[in-house]
Design a protein around this motif. Structure first.
Motif, mmCIF file in Angstrom:
data_model
loop_
_atom_site.group_PDB
_atom_site.id
_atom_site.type_symbol
_atom_site.label_atom_id
_atom_site.label_comp_id
_atom_site.label_asym_id
_atom_site.label_seq_id
_atom_site.Cartn_x
_atom_site.Cartn_y
_atom_site.Cartn_z
ATOM 1 N N ILE A 153 0.839 -1.200 0.000
ATOM 2 C CA ILE A 153 0.000 0.000 0.000
ATOM 3 C C ILE A 153 0.875 1.251 0.000
ATOM 4 O O ILE A 153 0.625 2.209 -0.736
ATOM 5 N N ALA A 154 1.922 1.239 0.829
ATOM 6 C CA ALA A 154 2.805 2.404 0.923
ATOM 7 C C ALA A 154 3.514 2.667 -0.401
ATOM 8 O O ALA A 154 3.624 3.822 -0.839
ATOM 9 N N MET A 155 3.989 1.613 -1.040
ATOM 10 C CA MET A 155 4.679 1.805 -2.320
ATOM 11 C C MET A 155 3.736 2.390 -3.363
ATOM 12 O O MET A 155 4.137 3.214 -4.187
ATOM 13 N N GLN A 156 2.483 1.996 -3.306
ATOM 14 C CA GLN A 156 1.498 2.536 -4.246
ATOM 15 C C GLN A 156 1.203 4.006 -3.945
ATOM 16 O O GLN A 156 1.223 4.856 -4.844
ATOM 17 N N CYS A 157 0.943 4.316 -2.678
ATOM 18 C CA CYS A 157 0.570 5.690 -2.310
ATOM 19 C C CYS A 157 1.741 6.657 -2.451
ATOM 20 O O CYS A 157 1.533 7.855 -2.712
ATOM 21 N N LEU A 158 2.954 6.178 -2.243
ATOM 22 C CA LEU A 158 4.139 7.038 -2.266
ATOM 23 C C LEU A 158 4.892 6.934 -3.582
ATOM 24 O O LEU A 158 6.056 7.317 -3.677
ATOM 25 N N SER A 159 4.231 6.450 -4.594
ATOM 26 C CA SER A 159 4.859 6.280 -5.908
ATOM 27 C C SER A 159 5.445 7.603 -6.406
ATOM 28 O O SER A 159 4.817 8.658 -6.292
ATOM 29 N N GLY A 160 6.667 7.521 -6.915
ATOM 30 C CA GLY A 160 7.331 8.718 -7.445
ATOM 31 C C GLY A 160 8.130 9.490 -6.422
ATOM 32 O O GLY A 160 8.787 10.479 -6.769
ATOM 33 N N LEU A 161 8.119 9.069 -5.146
ATOM 34 C CA LEU A 161 8.830 9.794 -4.083
ATOM 35 C C LEU A 161 10.143 9.116 -3.673
ATOM 36 O O LEU A 161 10.785 9.552 -2.719
ATOM 37 N N ASN A 162 10.521 8.037 -4.355
ATOM 38 C CA ASN A 162 11.783 7.336 -4.062
ATOM 39 C C ASN A 162 11.857 6.833 -2.621
ATOM 40 O O ASN A 162 12.923 6.838 -1.993
ATOM 41 N N SER A 163 10.711 6.419 -2.087
ATOM 42 C CA SER A 163 10.715 5.889 -0.725
ATOM 43 C C SER A 163 11.427 4.536 -0.698
ATOM 44 O O SER A 163 11.497 3.830 -1.710
ATOM 45 N N THR A 164 11.954 4.181 0.465
ATOM 46 C CA THR A 164 12.699 2.935 0.606
ATOM 47 C C THR A 164 12.243 2.199 1.860
ATOM 48 O O THR A 164 11.755 2.814 2.812
ATOM 49 N N GLY A 165 12.428 0.879 1.864
ATOM 50 C CA GLY A 165 12.064 0.098 3.036
ATOM 51 C C GLY A 165 12.192 -1.384 2.778
ATOM 52 O O GLY A 165 12.153 -1.842 1.627
ATOM 53 N N TYR A 166 12.357 -2.135 3.839
ATOM 54 C CA TYR A 166 12.399 -3.590 3.746
ATOM 55 C C TYR A 166 10.996 -4.100 3.402
ATOM 56 O O TYR A 166 10.004 -3.619 3.970
ATOM 57 N N PRO A 167 10.871 -5.062 2.472
ATOM 58 C CA PRO A 167 9.536 -5.494 2.024
ATOM 59 C C PRO A 167 8.644 -6.028 3.140
ATOM 60 O O PRO A 167 7.420 -6.013 3.006
ATOM 61 N N GLY A 168 9.235 -6.487 4.244
ATOM 62 C CA GLY A 168 8.426 -7.029 5.318
ATOM 63 C C GLY A 168 8.440 -6.205 6.577
ATOM 64 O O GLY A 168 8.143 -6.715 7.659
ATOM 65 N N ALA A 169 8.784 -4.916 6.469
ATOM 66 C CA ALA A 169 8.881 -4.050 7.645
ATOM 67 C C ALA A 169 7.601 -3.254 7.848
ATOM 68 O O ALA A 169 6.794 -3.095 6.935
ATOM 69 N N PHE A 170 7.461 -2.714 9.062
ATOM 70 C CA PHE A 170 6.328 -1.856 9.373
ATOM 71 C C PHE A 170 6.704 -0.376 9.259
ATOM 72 O O PHE A 170 5.994 0.467 9.814
ATOM 73 N N HIS A 171 7.792 -0.044 8.599
ATOM 74 C CA HIS A 171 8.124 1.370 8.405
ATOM 75 C C HIS A 171 8.798 1.572 7.057
ATOM 76 O O HIS A 171 9.357 0.642 6.477
ATOM 77 N N ARG A 172 8.739 2.799 6.581
ATOM 78 C CA ARG A 172 9.307 3.154 5.281
ATOM 79 C C ARG A 172 9.841 4.581 5.358
ATOM 80 O O ARG A 172 9.288 5.423 6.067
ATOM 81 N N LEU A 173 10.932 4.846 4.641
ATOM 82 C CA LEU A 173 11.522 6.183 4.629
ATOM 83 C C LEU A 173 11.112 6.931 3.376
ATOM 84 O O LEU A 173 11.108 6.373 2.272
ATOM 85 N N VAL A 174 10.773 8.198 3.565
ATOM 86 C CA VAL A 174 10.391 9.068 2.448
ATOM 87 C C VAL A 174 11.371 10.231 2.411
ATOM 88 O O VAL A 174 11.370 11.080 3.315
ATOM 89 N N PRO A 175 12.250 10.312 1.397
ATOM 90 C CA PRO A 175 13.200 11.425 1.320
ATOM 91 C C PRO A 175 12.502 12.713 0.914
ATOM 92 O O PRO A 175 11.474 12.700 0.233
#
Length: 457
Positions: free
Chosen positions: A364-386
């Motif tokens: 869901i996060a990868m879809q919503c944050l598309s185009g923002l170069n966010s990063t994260g482990y595929p099985g984690a509960f957090h993601r970084l947005v630069p």
């Protein structure tokens, strides 16, 4: 006026100016030497003043640029992220903290309490238990951890603590001394930072590879401190906030450095349960010097307040003494409740569900944050947005404040920065706390809108 009084006078004066808006967010404070000359202070005193402002979340230092004022609201989120409620989350959406609680857990708690009330020796829950925890609960935890690692864990090496933060507190009390540096990753857990600040334990940053602590940098730091560095704190399995999982070869290299310099290792496995095929814990590679903290707050629930601290047998007396001095022992009621869920398979079922939930929410996060170069482990509960490259470095605070105004709490990554380190200009979005995917999707859409709008200005 004494030196301590003068130091505090300047801290409070600057704090008042920041709170009133006289010193606006983003204002660059005078260079330390200039401030010292203007007020008749030693440069070391000004360093202490600026450090205290940063500790309170009222300023942020950037290497090569200086020290800047930050919004008190955003600063509070940065200073206390990950271990205290973020300002502004009541009535909003919490993307600052990861406390994934499944819908079925409430009924499981109700059923467990009924069963505990109708049988067993309830009087045993009303008296003090041993400092390391009731023997039956230690045996149950040891059996569960032995299945996890496929290696036997002795109940005698295990201490039942009142949550992961308490376990870290016990370890600092047992292992660390005021004034002696402790090695940490360049981005580290804010709860460990807060404990160290309260105890006047300086933190020495170790640079990181993409997968975690850099053993070459750790060796260099140990040589620099020439025997004064005795402890290293690390998160090798699912690092928070970067999400890296340290490979086996790198773990072995870290252990080699620790043995060469006689370092004790504190291994924080708070998110380790999310990685099904992780390399062995550092504790298994260096059992004579590694303390592992396995909290049940994330796989179970934060209100459970139970964690298991596994320690080298030779060093257990110091841990037991720290337990006695801090909380005497964890609550027997909660320890027994945790044991019930470990032994009947409930905790394992929750872990399976939460791994699936984390993967689902990453999608869901990868879809919503598309185009923002966010990063994260595929099985984690957090993601970084630069932050957009066009934004000034300090505008990350503005993003956090703008999202707070919309009822969405996030964490600036500099909350995790070790002293003297410049964190990436980014925010961490936690995916575990929203009660539904729709709530998460709506909040992440707000994040994307605010960040993209900032990049256009």
């Amino acid at each position: 006026m004494s030196a301590p009084a003068r130091y505090l006078e300047h801290v409070e004066r600057l704090a008042d100016a920041i709170a009133s808006g006289e010193l606006a967010s983003g204002t660059r404070l005078p260079p330390q030497r200039d401030y010292a000359d203007a007020h008749g202070l030693a440069t070391s005193t000004v360093t202490r003043i600026y450090t205290e402002l940063a500790r309170r979340g009222l300023a942020v230092g950037e290497v090569g640029r200086g020290t800047f004022v930050r919004s008190p609201t955003v600063g509070a989120a940065a200073a206390f992220a990950q271990w205290a409620p973020a300002p502004g989350t009541l009535g909003g959406v919490d993307l600052a903290f990861n406390y994934p609680v499944l819908p079925e857990q409430t009924e499981a708690l109700r059923q467990a309490l009924r069963e505990m009330a109708s049988g067993g020796d309830l009087s045993a829950l009303l008296v003090h238990s041993p400092h390391d925890g009731p023997p039956a609960d230690r045996r149950t935890a040891a059996q569960w951890l032995s299945r996890r690692d496929s290696v036997a864990v002795s109940p005698d090496s295990l201490v039942v603590c009142a949550g992961g933060q308490h376990a870290l507190d016990v370890l600092q009390l047992a292992l660390c001394r005021a004034g002696e540096p402790v090695a940490v990753e360049a981005l580290t857990y804010p709860g460990w930072k807060a404990l160290a600040a309260m105890r006047d334990v300086p933190l020495a940053a170790v640079s990181m590879t993409a997968d975690g602590l850099d053993p070459v940098a750790l060796d260099k730091l140990c040589r620099h401190h020439a025997g004064r560095l005795r402890v290293v704190y690390t998160m090798p399995t699912l690092h928070n906030p970067l999400g890296g999982v340290m490979p086996l070869a790198q773990r072995r290299a870290v252990v080699e450095v620790a043995r060469r310099h006689d370092l004790m290792i504190v291994e924080d496995s708070a998110y380790g349960f999310l990685v099904a095929d992780a390399p062995p814990p550092l504790r298994l590679l260096a059992p004579e010097r590694t303390f592992e903290v396995c909290s049940l707050s994330k796989p179970g629930a934060p209100g459970l307040r139970i964690a298991y601290l596994i320690a080298p047998p030779a060093l257990l007396p110091r841990v037991h003494a720290a337990m006695r001095a801090s909380v005497w022992s964890a609550a027997p009621l909660m320890a027994q409740l945790a044991s019930r869920w470990l032994s009947d398979g409930t905790m394992d079922r929750w872990i399976t569900r939460k791994r699936a939930l984390a993967a689902q929410r990453q999608a869901i996060a990868m879809q919503c944050l598309s185009g923002l170069n966010s990063t994260g482990y595929p099985g984690a509960f957090h993601r970084l947005v630069p932050m957009p490259a066009s934004m000034p470095a300090l505008r990350c605070d503005d993003i956090v404040a703008a999202l707070q105004a919309r009822g969405v709490a996030v964490t600036p990554v500099d909350a995790f920065a070790a002293p003297g380190q410049t964190a990436p200009s980014a925010i961490r979005v936690a995916l575990g706390s929203p009660g539904s995917d729709d709530t998460l999707r709506a909040a992440l859409t707000q994040v994307a809108d605010v960040v993209k709008a900032a990049g256009r200005h």
